[in-house]
Motif scaffolding. Structure first.
Motif, mmCIF file in Angstrom:
data_model
loop_
_atom_site.group_PDB
_atom_site.id
_atom_site.type_symbol
_atom_site.label_atom_id
_atom_site.label_comp_id
_atom_site.label_asym_id
_atom_site.label_seq_id
_atom_site.Cartn_x
_atom_site.Cartn_y
_atom_site.Cartn_z
ATOM 1 N N GLU A 175 0.835 -1.280 -0.194
ATOM 2 C CA GLU A 175 -0.226 0.107 -0.061
ATOM 3 C C GLU A 175 0.942 1.171 0.089
ATOM 4 N N PRO A 176 0.730 2.143 -0.985
ATOM 5 C CA PRO A 176 1.579 3.196 -0.788
ATOM 6 C C PRO A 176 1.391 4.157 0.185
ATOM 7 N N ALA A 177 2.360 4.900 0.794
ATOM 8 C CA ALA A 177 2.450 5.559 1.795
ATOM 9 C C ALA A 177 2.183 6.968 1.348
ATOM 10 N N PRO A 178 1.210 7.762 2.309
ATOM 11 C CA PRO A 178 1.011 9.004 1.903
ATOM 12 C C PRO A 178 2.140 9.965 1.706
ATOM 13 N N PRO A 179 1.867 10.860 0.687
ATOM 14 C CA PRO A 179 3.179 11.860 0.365
ATOM 15 C C PRO A 179 3.432 12.673 1.849
ATOM 16 N N VAL A 180 4.508 13.016 1.991
ATOM 17 C CA VAL A 180 4.836 13.691 2.998
ATOM 18 C C VAL A 180 5.893 15.020 2.535
ATOM 19 N N ILE A 181 5.442 15.890 2.997
ATOM 20 C CA ILE A 181 6.342 17.235 2.644
ATOM 21 C C ILE A 181 7.214 17.533 3.750
ATOM 22 N N ILE A 182 8.588 17.877 3.282
ATOM 23 C CA ILE A 182 9.462 18.131 4.450
ATOM 24 C C ILE A 182 9.822 19.419 4.250
ATOM 25 N N LEU A 183 9.829 20.453 5.173
ATOM 26 C CA LEU A 183 10.315 21.814 5.071
ATOM 27 C C LEU A 183 11.555 21.895 6.173
ATOM 28 N N VAL A 184 12.666 22.099 5.268
ATOM 29 C CA VAL A 184 13.794 22.143 6.233
ATOM 30 C C VAL A 184 14.533 23.670 6.029
ATOM 31 N N PRO A 185 14.591 24.347 7.098
ATOM 32 C CA PRO A 185 15.219 25.561 7.240
ATOM 33 C C PRO A 185 16.672 25.510 6.716
ATOM 34 N N VAL A 186 17.000 26.404 5.951
ATOM 35 C CA VAL A 186 18.275 26.571 5.390
ATOM 36 C C VAL A 186 18.924 27.725 5.761
ATOM 37 N N PRO A 187 19.963 27.895 6.580
ATOM 38 C CA PRO A 187 20.602 29.215 7.193
ATOM 39 C C PRO A 187 21.350 29.782 6.142
ATOM 40 N N ILE A 188 21.388 30.949 5.957
ATOM 41 C CA ILE A 188 22.151 31.741 5.123
ATOM 42 C C ILE A 188 23.426 31.906 5.521
ATOM 43 N N ILE A 189 24.306 31.679 4.750
ATOM 44 C CA ILE A 189 25.713 31.788 5.129
ATOM 45 C C ILE A 189 26.355 32.977 4.379
ATOM 46 N N LYS A 190 26.999 33.968 5.000
ATOM 47 C CA LYS A 190 27.692 35.063 4.252
ATOM 48 C C LYS A 190 29.244 34.603 4.146
ATOM 49 N N VAL A 191 29.485 34.899 3.035
ATOM 50 C CA VAL A 191 30.970 34.583 2.757
ATOM 51 C C VAL A 191 31.481 35.726 2.344
#
Length: 91
Positions: free
Chosen positions: A74-90
């Motif tokens: 049985e297919p699993a329900p779709p999962v949306i994963i939101l991952v915060p990505v830090p802004i890196i100043k170079v």
């Protein structure tokens, strides 16, 4: 330069940790089966074998009464994963 590498490593570690914490989202409960006794005509519904004198008769089922058949693969329900990505100043 070393502080930039440290910052990148920390950000990567944070992302990996967040992804690992979402692994439980894909877990599913174990299926139920009807087990038939080898020594009598007794049958019972359980997720695991009640012992060495029992054979799996039918299944899988979704419920503990072995009334609702479970779909195999049985297919699993779709999962949306939101991952915060830090802004890196170079600099």
């Amino acid at each position: 330069m070393t502080s930039q590498i440290t910052l990148i490593m920390r950000a990567t570690t944070l992302v990996v940790c967040l992804l690992l914490q979402t692994a439980h989202v894909f877990a599913a409960p174990a299926a139920y089966y009807i087990w038939k006794s080898k020594t009598s005509d007794a049958q019972l519904c359980a997720q695991t074998s009640p012992g060495e004198f029992w054979d799996k008769a039918t299944g899988p089922y979704k419920d503990p009464h072995c009334e609702k058949p479970a779909l195999v693969n049985e297919p699993a329900p779709p999962v949306i994963i939101l991952v915060p990505v830090p802004i890196i100043k170079v600099h």
